[in-house]
Design a protein around this motif. Structure first.
Motif, PDB file in Angstrom:
ATOM      1  N   THR A  64      -6.142 -13.590   1.054  1.00  0.00           N
ATOM      2  CA  THR A  64      -4.844 -12.936   0.856  1.00  0.00           C
ATOM      3  C   THR A  64      -4.913 -11.830  -0.188  1.00  0.00           C
ATOM      4  O   THR A  64      -4.033 -11.718  -1.039  1.00  0.00           O
ATOM      5  CB  THR A  64      -3.786 -13.977   0.431  1.00  0.00           C
ATOM      6  N   PHE A  65      -5.946 -11.026  -0.125  1.00  0.00           N
ATOM      7  CA  PHE A  65      -6.046  -9.878  -1.028  1.00  0.00           C
ATOM      8  C   PHE A  65      -4.915  -8.901  -0.738  1.00  0.00           C
ATOM      9  O   PHE A  65      -4.425  -8.826   0.383  1.00  0.00           O
ATOM     10  CB  PHE A  65      -7.382  -9.156  -0.846  1.00  0.00           C
ATOM     11  N   ASP A  66      -4.515  -8.145  -1.736  1.00  0.00           N
ATOM     12  CA  ASP A  66      -3.470  -7.141  -1.539  1.00  0.00           C
ATOM     13  C   ASP A  66      -3.950  -5.993  -0.662  1.00  0.00           C
ATOM     14  O   ASP A  66      -3.208  -5.478   0.158  1.00  0.00           O
ATOM     15  CB  ASP A  66      -2.973  -6.599  -2.884  1.00  0.00           C
ATOM     16  N   ALA A  67      -5.188  -5.607  -0.852  1.00  0.00           N
ATOM     17  CA  ALA A  67      -5.733  -4.485  -0.078  1.00  0.00           C
ATOM     18  C   ALA A  67      -6.178  -4.966   1.305  1.00  0.00           C
ATOM     19  O   ALA A  67      -6.929  -5.939   1.425  1.00  0.00           O
ATOM     20  CB  ALA A  67      -6.910  -3.864  -0.817  1.00  0.00           C
ATOM     21  N   TRP A  69      -8.196  -3.565   3.401  1.00  0.00           N
ATOM     22  CA  TRP A  69      -9.637  -3.411   3.638  1.00  0.00           C
ATOM     23  C   TRP A  69     -10.413  -4.606   3.089  1.00  0.00           C
ATOM     24  O   TRP A  69     -11.400  -5.034   3.676  1.00  0.00           O
ATOM     25  CB  TRP A  69     -10.162  -2.099   3.050  1.00  0.00           C
ATOM     26  N   ALA A  70      -9.958  -5.167   1.974  1.00  0.00           N
ATOM     27  CA  ALA A  70     -10.642  -6.325   1.395  1.00  0.00           C
ATOM     28  C   ALA A  70     -10.474  -7.556   2.279  1.00  0.00           C
ATOM     29  O   ALA A  70     -11.405  -8.351   2.435  1.00  0.00           O
ATOM     30  CB  ALA A  70     -10.115  -6.603  -0.010  1.00  0.00           C
ATOM     31  N   ARG A  71      -9.293  -7.719   2.881  1.00  0.00           N
ATOM     32  CA  ARG A  71      -9.074  -8.840   3.806  1.00  0.00           C
ATOM     33  C   ARG A  71      -9.966  -8.721   5.023  1.00  0.00           C
ATOM     34  O   ARG A  71     -10.532  -9.704   5.491  1.00  0.00           O
ATOM     35  CB  ARG A  71      -7.608  -8.897   4.233  1.00  0.00           C
ATOM     36  N   VAL A  72     -10.105  -7.509   5.550  1.00  0.00           N
ATOM     37  CA  VAL A  72     -10.948  -7.288   6.732  1.00  0.00           C
ATOM     38  C   VAL A  72     -12.414  -7.543   6.385  1.00  0.00           C
ATOM     39  O   VAL A  72     -13.109  -8.275   7.106  1.00  0.00           O
ATOM     40  CB  VAL A  72     -10.759  -5.856   7.286  1.00  0.00           C
ATOM     41  N   VAL A  73     -12.885  -6.984   5.296  1.00  0.00           N
ATOM     42  CA  VAL A  73     -14.293  -7.150   4.919  1.00  0.00           C
ATOM     43  C   VAL A  73     -14.611  -8.615   4.657  1.00  0.00           C
ATOM     44  O   VAL A  73     -15.622  -9.140   5.146  1.00  0.00           O
ATOM     45  CB  VAL A  73     -14.640  -6.274   3.689  1.00  0.00           C
ATOM     46  N   CYS A  74     -13.765  -9.302   3.936  1.00  0.00           N
ATOM     47  CA  CYS A  74     -14.044 -10.707   3.603  1.00  0.00           C
ATOM     48  C   CYS A  74     -13.858 -11.628   4.804  1.00  0.00           C
ATOM     49  O   CYS A  74     -14.692 -12.500   5.058  1.00  0.00           O
ATOM     50  CB  CYS A  74     -13.161 -11.161   2.454  1.00  0.00           C
ATOM     51  N   GLY A  75     -12.787 -11.453   5.562  1.00  0.00           N
ATOM     52  CA  GLY A  75     -12.531 -12.325   6.705  1.00  0.00           C
ATOM     53  C   GLY A  75     -13.561 -12.178   7.811  1.00  0.00           C
ATOM     54  O   GLY A  75     -14.157 -13.158   8.258  1.00  0.00           O
ATOM     55  N   TYR A  76     -13.790 -10.951   8.234  1.00  0.00           N
ATOM     56  CA  TYR A  76     -14.763 -10.711   9.303  1.00  0.00           C
ATOM     57  C   TYR A  76     -16.195 -10.846   8.786  1.00  0.00           C
ATOM     58  O   TYR A  76     -17.071 -11.289   9.513  1.00  0.00           O
ATOM     59  CB  TYR A  76     -14.535  -9.332   9.928  1.00  0.00           C
ATOM     60  N   GLY A  77     -16.414 -10.469   7.528  1.00  0.00           N
ATOM     61  CA  GLY A  77     -17.750 -10.608   6.944  1.00  0.00           C
ATOM     62  C   GLY A  77     -18.161 -12.058   6.803  1.00  0.00           C
ATOM     63  O   GLY A  77     -19.313 -12.414   7.053  1.00  0.00           O
ATOM     64  N   LEU A  78     -17.226 -12.912   6.414  1.00  0.00           N
ATOM     65  CA  LEU A  78     -17.516 -14.342   6.318  1.00  0.00           C
ATOM     66  C   LEU A  78     -17.919 -14.897   7.678  1.00  0.00           C
ATOM     67  O   LEU A  78     -18.892 -15.635   7.794  1.00  0.00           O
ATOM     68  CB  LEU A  78     -16.300 -15.106   5.782  1.00  0.00           C
ATOM     69  N   ALA A  79     -17.184 -14.519   8.712  1.00  0.00           N
ATOM     70  CA  ALA A  79     -17.519 -14.989  10.062  1.00  0.00           C
ATOM     71  C   ALA A  79     -18.918 -14.517  10.463  1.00  0.00           C
ATOM     72  O   ALA A  79     -19.700 -15.290  11.028  1.00  0.00           O
ATOM     73  CB  ALA A  79     -16.484 -14.503  11.065  1.00  0.00           C
ATOM     74  N   ALA A  80     -19.257 -13.269  10.166  1.00  0.00           N
ATOM     75  CA  ALA A  80     -20.580 -12.742  10.515  1.00  0.00           C
ATOM     76  C   ALA A  80     -21.685 -13.520   9.803  1.00  0.00           C
ATOM     77  O   ALA A  80     -22.690 -13.886  10.424  1.00  0.00           O
ATOM     78  CB  ALA A  80     -20.657 -11.254  10.159  1.00  0.00           C
ATOM     79  N   VAL A  81     -21.497 -13.790   8.531  1.00  0.00           N
ATOM     80  CA  VAL A  81     -22.508 -14.529   7.768  1.00  0.00           C
ATOM     81  C   VAL A  81     -22.649 -15.952   8.297  1.00  0.00           C
ATOM     82  O   VAL A  81     -23.770 -16.464   8.455  1.00  0.00           O
ATOM     83  CB  VAL A  81     -22.156 -14.522   6.260  1.00  0.00           C
ATOM     84  N   VAL A  82     -21.541 -16.597   8.603  1.00  0.00           N
ATOM     85  CA  VAL A  82     -21.590 -17.969   9.123  1.00  0.00           C
ATOM     86  C   VAL A  82     -22.310 -17.997  10.468  1.00  0.00           C
ATOM     87  O   VAL A  82     -23.149 -18.868  10.710  1.00  0.00           O
ATOM     88  CB  VAL A  82     -20.170 -18.567   9.243  1.00  0.00           C
ATOM     89  N   TYR A  83     -22.000 -17.045  11.353  1.00  0.00           N
ATOM     90  CA  TYR A  83     -22.675 -17.012  12.654  1.00  0.00           C
ATOM     91  C   TYR A  83     -24.174 -16.776  12.494  1.00  0.00           C
ATOM     92  O   TYR A  83     -24.980 -17.399  13.191  1.00  0.00           O
ATOM     93  CB  TYR A  83     -22.067 -15.949  13.572  1.00  0.00           C
TER      94      TYR A  83
END
Length: 97
Positions: A64-67, A69-83
């Motif tokens: 729940t970042f305010d920015a 871009w930070a939500r996109v990078v962290c949310g989608y980036g986490l999924a990429a790393v987990v996969y």
């Protein structure tokens, strides 16, 4: 893809590793397109976004970042790393058996 999956690996292990790599690539590509403000009306951009949204459904809006871009990078980036981690761990396990 790691060199150990290229030579002497089982076809199932190679397949799992490639699928994990492709999933992470799609997620990374969407992050890049988002950060570069790609045209959302473009068919390729829409396809990548839809595929990434499907793949990261479990991690989308997890943070729940305010920015935005930070939500996109962290949310989608986490999924990429987990996969990547889960896919290559599973591929290594299949390779050993």
């Amino acid at each position: 893809m790691s060199p150990r999956y290229r030579n002497g690996a089982s076809p199932a292990g190679r397949f799992i590793a490639v699928v994990a790599d492709v999933m992470a690539l799609i997620l990374g590509l969407w992050i890049l397109m988002y950060l570069l403000d790609a045209n959302r009306g473009n068919d390729l951009v829409r396809f990548v976004h839809d595929a990434a949204r499907f793949l990261a459904g479990w991690s989308h809006d997890l943070f729940t970042f305010d920015a935005a871009w930070a939500r996109v990078v962290c949310g989608y980036g986490l999924a990429a790393v987990v996969y990547l981690l889960a896919g290559h761990a599973l591929a290594g396990r299949v390779h050993r058996h």
